[in-house]
Design an enzyme around this catalytic site. Structure first.
Site, mmCIF file in Angstrom:
data_model
loop_
_atom_site.group_PDB
_atom_site.id
_atom_site.type_symbol
_atom_site.label_atom_id
_atom_site.label_comp_id
_atom_site.label_asym_id
_atom_site.label_seq_id
_atom_site.Cartn_x
_atom_site.Cartn_y
_atom_site.Cartn_z
ATOM 1 N N ARG A 100 -1.475 -12.231 8.040
ATOM 2 C CA ARG A 100 -2.110 -11.043 8.631
ATOM 3 C C ARG A 100 -1.497 -10.740 9.988
ATOM 4 O O ARG A 100 -1.683 -9.657 10.531
ATOM 5 C CB ARG A 100 -3.627 -11.236 8.830
ATOM 6 C CG ARG A 100 -4.474 -11.489 7.598
ATOM 7 C CD ARG A 100 -4.229 -10.520 6.519
ATOM 8 N NE ARG A 100 -3.242 -11.036 5.572
ATOM 9 C CZ ARG A 100 -2.591 -10.290 4.709
ATOM 10 N NH1 ARG A 100 -2.787 -9.002 4.654
ATOM 11 N NH2 ARG A 100 -1.703 -10.829 3.883
ATOM 12 N N THR A 157 0.830 -1.197 0.000
ATOM 13 C CA THR A 157 0.000 0.000 0.000
ATOM 14 C C THR A 157 0.868 1.252 0.000
ATOM 15 O O THR A 157 0.562 2.245 -0.649
ATOM 16 C CB THR A 157 -0.906 0.015 1.246
ATOM 17 O OG1 THR A 157 -1.550 -1.251 1.327
ATOM 18 C CG2 THR A 157 -1.937 1.103 1.148
ATOM 19 N N GLU A 166 -3.939 -5.054 -5.774
ATOM 20 C CA GLU A 166 -4.433 -6.443 -5.715
ATOM 21 C C GLU A 166 -4.648 -6.998 -7.125
ATOM 22 O O GLU A 166 -5.687 -7.590 -7.424
ATOM 23 C CB GLU A 166 -5.746 -6.525 -4.928
ATOM 24 C CG GLU A 166 -5.710 -5.904 -3.548
ATOM 25 C CD GLU A 166 -5.057 -6.785 -2.490
ATOM 26 O OE1 GLU A 166 -4.464 -7.829 -2.859
ATOM 27 O OE2 GLU A 166 -5.108 -6.413 -1.317
#
Length: 739
Positions: free
Chosen positions: A606, A44, A224
């Site tokens: 994660r 990101t 993505e």
DNA sequence: CATCTCAAGCTTTTT
DNA sequence: GCTTGAGATG
């Protein structure tokens, strides 16, 4: 001017904060760029940085940049970050989902391909209904083919995918596509696939619109990328041409939406399609500890394609990953919550540091119960979305009809709820009239006297409704969105309906209806220019992650799919059992199972500091107690990496060396468990199958009808001749298998 | 002809 | 454990 100087200074600081790989990717030359970004490698950051770099350094106008993200939430965060960097909220590029981008485009130019300006967006449920109607008309029963399955096939076909043809109704899917599309068009509606497809049609019919867009957007950035489908890739390429300033970021190991038509080949083809393009690979992980990455690498290394990258981290002094297997699902939930409690009390962690990641939405139930009983704050992402709630859909149906009088599915909903004395037969007559005359549903109802075979009473009811709606429309010509919604709510009779018919749940439903009005207020504050149809599009395209707020101090429960792109200090990946992960419905092919493996990989990666893996030996699924084997993927993890109960190393599922040859042939070891199940997979624990004939010393001969019980009290239900059905504990009963 | 009621069916992931 | 379907009733 000052802002620009500031942003240049910010840029230097920003670039200084990047590692060499990231910096190279951010400052790449114009032209096609592929960034392979491993989990937690600052993807990101690079995407944001690229937009920032283009604006501050390459002097690209912000309005000439479009960023395609996977969710609206990701888009919002990216814009927020850019605002901070650029110090100016007006100079932020457009960012949003492909679907959002296309919806806007079609709103603007759709009329040139025959789409009404106020077209409706049919959601999953709507388009499923259309498919169901088509199937019923063709006399297929639900037992033969489920509408939702057929809808998925149609969707795959529409978005450029292919069906194997192995199923006997695959051919039917191909035959239905045309009629299905026709139904939607005549209702002035599009589905999610159309949103992406119709712009391509638009470009074909109006090359000048495409060329306008090409001039408008000098740079297309895609996040993505591994989860884009063929159509999205084609769209992006069309708009990015001819300079091809196409900047895509993705990770092949995190491709988890193949079932929805995402095509991993996009990543490979990008390199083929743009031979002159640059590519970068981000391999340093900033998120997780080495202990977590080791586990992730074990899981993903067992897959069958060469690795494009090797992740590493500087966080080497982490906690060992924990694995526990419990005997009951309730115990698992208790343990997980107990561990959270301990971490909060002993380590000073917050509830919001924890995420429980699950394969399916329904698995959250046990965790919810425990969290409620302990009064621990939590939130569930997913499940039934706010806009998917029944009462909210009831209300939006009224708005949809006001926006697009052709919206057949919305009309049908209004006619039924609240009950208006209109039933199936009348609806069928209206629909029939629409089909024969080409009139819209709304037009037929407005002219109800034309329905000669309906009774006078029925015609009056239809006319009353039609008048009521036109009255609302007339009355709210000058109203804002929320005023209109509030007026519709008042006159819809929905509140009275729920209070009278469902008093015990009415409070919640009515609260949701009022909350909808509040949501409308929020939207109109944020976008004063929104028309009713803009508002309805936005509602149709929200994802459940979009309104997830990580700032609130509460535990997060969500599916592994929803967790994509997020990170948590502590992750509990639970219910890691065969038939759940990989899911029994995704075990038909190597490709499906490999996608499940990547899903597990996404869940693991994660975690920032601590990772807990868990499974239960028994679990109630579909109302039946099942014996569960630990997920086969767990066997690919080196047991020495796991604290707690370990799986025997020799039981690893991938003992053979994957070769090009055996990769493409289906391996029996993969299929054995999920295929032949008679509903249960704990055959090794209970030596009987349902349907087995057994003999009991007292009751005589009987048939096994069910198996249940936890490990130390296994039970079977046996229907005995003449004696009836008995529940027998295997520990005590002496049963003998006959034959 | 609409609606209510109870039984039987089903249950992945989602823009 | 939660939604569709048949059957009865109004």
């Amino acid at each position: 001017m000052k802002a620009l100087r500031n942003s240049k200074r910010n840029l230097q600081a920003f670039l200084d904060g990047l590692n060499p790989q990231q910096r190279a990717a951010v400052t790449a030359d114009e032209g096609p760029v592929l960034v392979i970004a491993g989990a937690g490698s600052g993807k990101t950051r690079v995407l944001t940085g690229r937009a920032f770099y283009l604006i501050a350094e390459m002097k690209v106008h912000p309005a000439a940049i479009a960023v395609m993200t996977f969710t609206n939430k990701a888009a919002g965060e990216l814009q927020k970050r850019l605002e901070e960097l650029l110090g100016n909220r007006d100079s932020v590029p457009w960012a949003g989902t492909f679907h959002g981008f296309c919806a806007r485009l079609l709103r603007q130019y759709g009329d040139t391909i025959g789409l009404p300006r106020d077209y409706s967006i049919y959601d999953q449920a709507d388009s499923e209904k259309v498919v169901a109607e088509l199937l019923i008309e063709r006399k297929y029963s639900r037992d033969e083919i489920v509408p939702s399955t057929m809808r998925n096939w149609i969707s795959v076909l529409k978005s450029g995918g292919a069906l194997s043809g192995r199923h006997r109704f695959h051919k039917l899917a191909a035959e239905l596509v045309g009629d299905y599309d026709k139904r939607l068009r005549s209702a002035g509606a599009v589905d999610f696939d159309d949103l992406l497809l119709l712009p391509l049609e638009l470009f074909r019919v109006n090359p000048e619109i495409l060329s306008k867009l090409q001039h408008r957007y000098d740079h297309i950035l895609i996040d993505e990328f591994q989860d884009t489908n063929r159509i999205q890739y084609n769209l992006a390429r069309a708009i990015a041409a001819p300079q091809n300033n196409l900047y895509v970021v993705g990770d092949d190991d995190q491709s988890i939406y193949g079932w929805r038509g995402a095509d991993i080949r996009n990543l490979i083809d990008f390199q083929r399609d743009f031979k002159q393009g640059q590519s970068f690979s981000l391999e340093q992980n900033y998120r997780s500890t080495q202990q977590i990455l080791d586990v992730a690498n074990d899981v993903i290394a067992a897959k069958n394609h060469h690795n494009l990258k090797q992740l590493w981290t500087e966080k080497t002094n982490g906690e060992q990953v924990v694995f526990r297997q419990h005997s009951r699902a309730a115990d698992e939930a208790n343990e997980v919550v107990g561990e959270m409690d301990a971490l909060v009390n002993r380590q000073g962690m917050s509830w919001s540091d924890f995420a429980v990641l699950l394969r399916t939405n329904s698995l959250s139930r046990y965790f919810e119960e425990v969290l409620i009983s302990q009064s621990i704050p939590y939130t569930i992402v997913g499940g039934t979305k706010f806009y998917d709630r029944r009462e909210v859909k009831d209300l939006t149906a009224f708005l949809r009809v006001l926006s697009n009088p052709g919206d057949e599915q919305a009309w049908k909903r209004i006619l039924k709820t609240p009950p208006k004395g209109i039933g199936e037969v009348t609806i069928a007559r209206v629909v029939d009239r629409c089909r024969r005359t080409g009139m819209s549903f709304g037009e037929v109802i407005a002219d109800a006297e034309l329905l000669s075979d309906a009774s006078t009473a029925t015609r009056n009811r239809l006319e009353k409704l039609s008048n009521a709606l036109s009255h609302i429309a007339e009355h709210n010509k000058q109203s804002s969105l929320s005023e209109l919604a509030a007026d519709v709510l008042r006159k819809s009779g929905l509140i009275e309906y729920y209070e009278e018919k469902f008093p015990e749940e009415a409070d919640d439903r009515v609260a949701n209806l009022y909350q909808f009005i509040e949501a409308a207020k929020d939207r109109e504050a944020a976008h004063p220019e929104y028309s009713l149809s803009d508002f309805l599009s936005e509602i149709a395209l929200v994802s459940d992650i979009d309104d997830y707020n990580e700032a609130v101090n509460r535990v997060t429960l969500m599916t592994m799919h929803a967790a994509k792109g997020l990170e948590f200090p502590v992750v509990f990946a639970a219910a890691l059992e065969d038939n759940l992960l990989p899911h029994s419905r995704s075990s038909d092919s190597i490709e499906e199972i490999e996608e499940e493996r990547r899903l597990f990989y996404v869940a693991i990666t994660r975690a920032q500091d601590r990772l807990y893996l868990s499974a239960s030996e028994t679990r109630a699924l579909n109302g039946q107690l099942m014996f569960q084997e630990p997920s086969r993927f767990l066997r690919d993890i080196d047991p020495s990496r796991l604290k707690g109960w370990t799986l025997p190393r020799e039981a690893r599922s991938m003992m053979f060396e994957p070769t090009e040859e055996n990769y493409h042939t289906e391996r029996p070891s993969y299929r054995s468990k999920s295929k032949n199940n008679s509903g249960l997979n704990g055959a090794s624990l209970i030596p009987y199958k349902i349907g087995d004939i057994v003999e009991h010393p007292d009751f005589g001969m009987g048939v096994v009808t069910a198996k249940s019980g936890s490990l130390d009290s296994l039970k079977v239900r046996v229907a005995f001749e003449g004696v009836g059905s008995k529940l027998l504990a295997l520990k005590y009963a002496t049963l003998r298998k006959v034959e």
